[in-house]
Design a protein around this motif. Sequence first.
Motif, short mmCIF file in Angstrom:
data_model
loop_
_atom_site.label_atom_id
_atom_site.label_comp_id
_atom_site.label_asym_id
_atom_site.label_seq_id
_atom_site.Cartn_x
_atom_site.Cartn_y
_atom_site.Cartn_z
N ILE A 135 0.84 -1.21 0.00
CA ILE A 135 0.00 0.00 0.00
C ILE A 135 0.87 1.24 0.00
CG2 ILE A 135 -1.72 1.28 1.31
CD1 ILE A 135 -2.66 -1.49 2.40
N ALA A 136 1.92 1.23 0.85
CA ALA A 136 2.80 2.41 0.94
C ALA A 136 3.50 2.68 -0.40
CB ALA A 136 3.83 2.20 2.05
N LEU A 137 3.98 1.62 -1.06
CA LEU A 137 4.65 1.80 -2.35
C LEU A 137 3.68 2.33 -3.41
CD1 LEU A 137 6.91 -1.39 -2.47
CD2 LEU A 137 7.64 0.99 -2.16
N THR A 138 2.42 1.82 -3.36
CA THR A 138 1.43 2.30 -4.32
C THR A 138 1.16 3.79 -4.13
OG1 THR A 138 0.41 0.11 -4.33
CG2 THR A 138 -0.89 1.95 -5.21
N LEU A 139 1.01 4.20 -2.84
CA LEU A 139 0.78 5.62 -2.56
C LEU A 139 1.97 6.47 -2.99
CD1 LEU A 139 -0.95 5.34 0.95
CD2 LEU A 139 -2.02 5.85 -1.25
N LEU A 140 3.19 5.94 -2.79
CA LEU A 140 4.40 6.68 -3.18
C LEU A 140 4.44 6.89 -4.69
CD1 LEU A 140 7.05 7.96 -2.34
CD2 LEU A 140 8.14 5.73 -2.50
N ALA A 163 -0.34 16.04 -1.35
CA ALA A 163 -0.69 14.63 -1.58
C ALA A 163 0.02 13.72 -0.61
CB ALA A 163 -0.35 14.25 -3.02
N SER A 164 1.27 14.06 -0.21
CA SER A 164 2.02 13.26 0.75
C SER A 164 1.34 13.27 2.11
CB SER A 164 3.45 13.79 0.87
OG SER A 164 4.13 13.71 -0.36
N ILE A 165 0.89 14.46 2.51
CA ILE A 165 0.22 14.57 3.82
C ILE A 165 -1.10 13.80 3.81
CG2 ILE A 165 -0.83 16.19 5.44
CD1 ILE A 165 1.28 18.24 4.51
N VAL A 166 -1.88 13.97 2.71
CA VAL A 166 -3.15 13.26 2.60
C VAL A 166 -2.92 11.76 2.60
CG1 VAL A 166 -5.14 12.81 1.09
CG2 VAL A 166 -4.31 15.16 1.44
N ALA A 167 -1.88 11.30 1.88
CA ALA A 167 -1.58 9.87 1.81
C ALA A 167 -1.19 9.34 3.18
CB ALA A 167 -0.46 9.62 0.80
N MET A 168 -0.41 10.13 3.93
CA MET A 168 0.01 9.71 5.27
C MET A 168 -1.20 9.58 6.19
SD MET A 168 0.67 11.08 8.58
CE MET A 168 0.90 12.82 8.31
N LEU A 169 -2.14 10.56 6.11
CA LEU A 169 -3.34 10.51 6.97
C LEU A 169 -4.24 9.33 6.55
CD1 LEU A 169 -4.19 14.33 7.16
CD2 LEU A 169 -3.16 12.90 8.93
N LEU A 219 5.36 6.06 9.61
CA LEU A 219 4.65 7.19 9.02
C LEU A 219 5.60 8.35 8.69
CD1 LEU A 219 1.34 7.30 11.10
CD2 LEU A 219 1.59 6.85 8.65
N LEU A 220 6.55 8.65 9.60
CA LEU A 220 7.50 9.74 9.38
C LEU A 220 8.41 9.43 8.19
CD1 LEU A 220 8.67 12.43 10.30
CD2 LEU A 220 10.19 11.18 11.85
N ALA A 221 8.88 8.17 8.14
CA ALA A 221 9.72 7.77 7.02
C ALA A 221 8.95 7.87 5.70
CB ALA A 221 10.23 6.35 7.22
N PHE A 222 7.68 7.48 5.74
CA PHE A 222 6.86 7.57 4.53
C PHE A 222 6.70 9.01 4.06
CE2 PHE A 222 2.54 8.11 2.78
CZ PHE A 222 2.69 7.38 1.61
N LEU A 223 6.45 9.92 5.01
CA LEU A 223 6.26 11.33 4.68
C LEU A 223 7.55 11.94 4.12
CD1 LEU A 223 4.44 13.80 4.62
CD2 LEU A 223 5.09 14.26 6.99
N VAL A 224 8.69 11.65 4.79
CA VAL A 224 9.98 12.19 4.33
C VAL A 224 10.30 11.66 2.94
CG1 VAL A 224 12.47 12.18 4.74
CG2 VAL A 224 10.88 12.60 6.63
#
Length: 465
Positions: A21-26, A44-50, A74-79
């Motif tokens: 899921i995380a890779l798809t959002l990225l 979009a990054s913030i919305v995806a993280m939420l 979550l922090l790693a995903f956002l960065v």
Amino acid sequence: MRQQSAWSVYYALLPVNTTTIALTLLLGILAVSTRWGLGEATVASIVAMLGFNYFFMPPVLQFTIQDPQNWVALLAFLVTAVTASQLSTSARRRAAEAESRRVEMERLYALVQAMMMGGNARRTIREFINRVVQEFGCDGAAFYYRPTEEILRSGPESSPVSDHDLLAAAEIDDVSIDPVRSRATAPVRLGGRAMGSLALVGSLPSEHTIKAIVYLVAITIEKARALEDASHAEAARQSEVLKSALLDALAHDIKTPLTSIKAAVTSLLTNSPGGERELLTIINEEADRLNDLSAEMIAMARIEAGKLHLEKQPVSAAEMISDVLSEFAAALQDRRVSLHVPKTLPPAEADREFVEQVVKQFLENALKYSPPGSPLTVSAGMQGGRIVIGVADHGPGIEENERSHIFDKFFRGRRHRFDTKGTGMGLAIAKGIVEAHGGKIWVESEPGEGAAFYFSLPVSGGRES
């Protein structure tokens, strides 16, 4: 949005793990960054993280996180999402800059091609500013040309740049760009020499391109000036060749009847009574004078046309001087001549007939411009590895402001131009003969202390003392 579609599909239909899921959002965030830019990608990054937190991290459907390790995820995903967005945006920006530079280079190339064939400097500048406006899409351009103090404009669109602005721009050291007023000014220099200034109005190219345009216009103007100077020089050369040819032809046309007149007068003098003899003597002397004048004209024409053919051979300076003094014996009978020629002097590499003509010219000048009965000095010696021959007199000397012109064609000193016969070509011919031998000719004089004329010749075989 793509994140909402991914959430609904993964949440309701497909049982996948959180990594997928995380890779798809990225990937979705990267697509947003590529399509719209950094700002949209950050949102979009913030919305995806939420959304990732709400739908897929326990407790599901709540904005709370029970496991502290999920905060790190979550922090790693956002960065990662923001960094990827920045990299994508930077790549897009660099691609756009590269494309812009490519277009500008194509325009510069077209400008160079258009300016390859330049006329005079003014027409070249006019064509250049019009081509700059055409190739780079500027509203207008203006150029200040310092050598003629002229300001050329592409049209009324360049009016926001005043004449004062252009004059001031010629004194600055670098390009000045005013993005608010959409104009740029730059000095035009080549090799440190100021040629003027250039101003552009409206849509402006980059600073580097403006500098390239400035260098190009400087080179183009210099090329046009060089071609113009070369054209003038060639026209002057052709004119000089024509003048020399006419002078040579005229001198020969004069010399032919003079030969007949001289022969007739000489014959009549031997068989004429006293009354007629005096008149015939005058005719004879004037015929000699015209003959000398025609000879000088022929020699001058040959020197200026570069047709002075020398037959060089080893020549003794002592013998040359002795022959000339013998020829001038009658004119020198009331003069004391001091002769300084060392016996060990090596021979010179020269055309004897032409060199004797130079010595004769020096002696004629000394006799003409020094008081009757005053002594003369004739010398020859080694100086700087060359043979130097000179004739010195005790006349009034030459004024300082006239020394630099004494060997010019038709030049005659202020004090003697009306009371002494001559054409002013003798020393000019002597200079041409000496320089054809690869030597130098000069004068040393002080007012009231006489004058000394010298010329140098190469030593035969290149020997030096």
